[in-house]
Design a protein around this motif. Structure first.
Motif, short mmCIF file in Angstrom:
data_model
loop_
_atom_site.label_atom_id
_atom_site.label_comp_id
_atom_site.label_asym_id
_atom_site.label_seq_id
_atom_site.Cartn_x
_atom_site.Cartn_y
_atom_site.Cartn_z
N LYS A 44 -1.78 -1.65 -3.30
CA LYS A 44 -2.00 -1.00 -4.60
C LYS A 44 -0.79 -1.06 -5.52
N TYR A 45 0.40 -1.36 -4.99
CA TYR A 45 1.61 -1.38 -5.81
C TYR A 45 2.03 -2.77 -6.28
N LYS A 85 -7.49 -9.06 -2.16
CA LYS A 85 -8.56 -8.06 -2.23
C LYS A 85 -9.55 -8.36 -3.36
N SER A 90 0.70 -5.45 -8.70
CA SER A 90 -0.33 -5.62 -9.72
C SER A 90 -0.59 -7.09 -10.04
N GLU A 128 0.85 -1.18 0.00
CA GLU A 128 0.00 0.00 0.00
C GLU A 128 0.89 1.23 0.00
N ARG A 165 -7.31 -4.60 1.72
CA ARG A 165 -6.52 -3.95 0.68
C ARG A 165 -5.36 -4.84 0.23
#
Length: 191
Positions: free
Chosen positions: A161-162, A150, A164, A117, A157
Motif C-alpha cells: 500500500k505504500y 496487485k 504508489s 504493506e 497485495r
C-alpha cells in the motif's frame, strides 16, 4: 572572457547532471532456471513488485531458495532494487519469467526489497525505480504500461500500500493497462 567562463560553467553543470543521473545496472544472474523461454511478443508492460521482506534481508542468498522451494523455479523478476537504490539485473530482458499471472510474455518485472504493506519505500529506491522505468521505456519503445502486481491479480497485495504505482506512472508517463483482474495462481503467495 566572461561569456566563455559561463559557457564552460554550464558545460560542467550539464556533464555533472548527466553523470549523476546515469543509470548503473549490476548484472547478477541468480536464477537456477537457465532455460527460461524466450519472449514471443514485444515488451509492453513493466510490473512492479515488492519483496515482502525486511530491508536487511540477504536477498541474494534467500530469494533464489525461497522462490525455488515455493514455485519450483528461481527468481522470476528481471530487476531487483535494493534498499540503497542499487539496481541488479537478475534475468535477461529477453526471458519470459513467471511473475504477474497475466501477461508474462509482454512484461518486465522490477522488485524492490522491502515490505511496502508496512513501511514506505526508501527515496533512493523510488528514484532508481523511476530511472529504471524511463531507461526501459527508451530501450523498448513498445513499453506503454506500468502496473503493480496487485493491479493484475485479485489475490495479492504486492507491491504494497505504500508504493504508489499512480505516482510512478505520473513520473514516467506510462499508463495503467485496462484489464480485468484475474484470479491468481494458487501456488503463489499473497504478497
Amino acid at each position: 572572457m566572461k561569456r566563455s567562463y559561463y559557457l564552460l560553467l554550464i558545460g560542467i553543470l550539464v556533464a555533472l547532471y548527466f553523470y549523476r543521473s546515469k543509470l548503473k545496472i549490476k548484472r547478477l544472474y541468480l536464477s537456477k532456471v537457465k532455460d527460461w523461454k524466450k519472449r514471443t511478443s514485444p515488451i509492453e508492460d513493466i510490473t512492479i513488485h515488492h519483496g515482502a521482506s525486511s530491508f536487511n534481508v540477504d536477498w541474494r542468498n534467500e530469494w533464489p531458495k525461497l522462490h525455488s522451494n515455493k514455485w519450483g523455479f528461481g527468481i522470476a523478476y528481471h530487476y531487483i532494487i535494493d534498499d540503497k537504490g542499487d539496481i541488479f539485473q537478475v534475468n535477461g530482458d529477453d526471458k519470459k519469467t513467471y511473475h504477474n499471472g497475466y501477461n508474462n510474455d509482454k512484461a518486465i518485472s522490477i522488485c524492490l526489497v522491502g515490505n511496502f504493506e508496512n513501511v514506505q519505500p526508501k527515496a533512493e529506491q523510488v528514484d532508481s525505480l523511476i530511472k529504471l522505468c524511463n531507461y526501459l521505456k527508451r530501450k523498448y519503445s513498445s513499453i506503454k504500461y506500468l502496473m503493480s502486481h496487485k493491479e493484475y491479480a485479485n489475490k495479492t497485495r504486492c507491491s504494497g500500500k505504500y508504493l504508489s504505482s499512480d505516482m510512478i506512472r505520473k513520473s514516467t508517463n506510462l499508463k495503467k493497462r485496462p484489464i480485468k483482474k484475474i484470479a491468481y495462481l494458487s501456488s503463489h503467495s499473497d504478497n
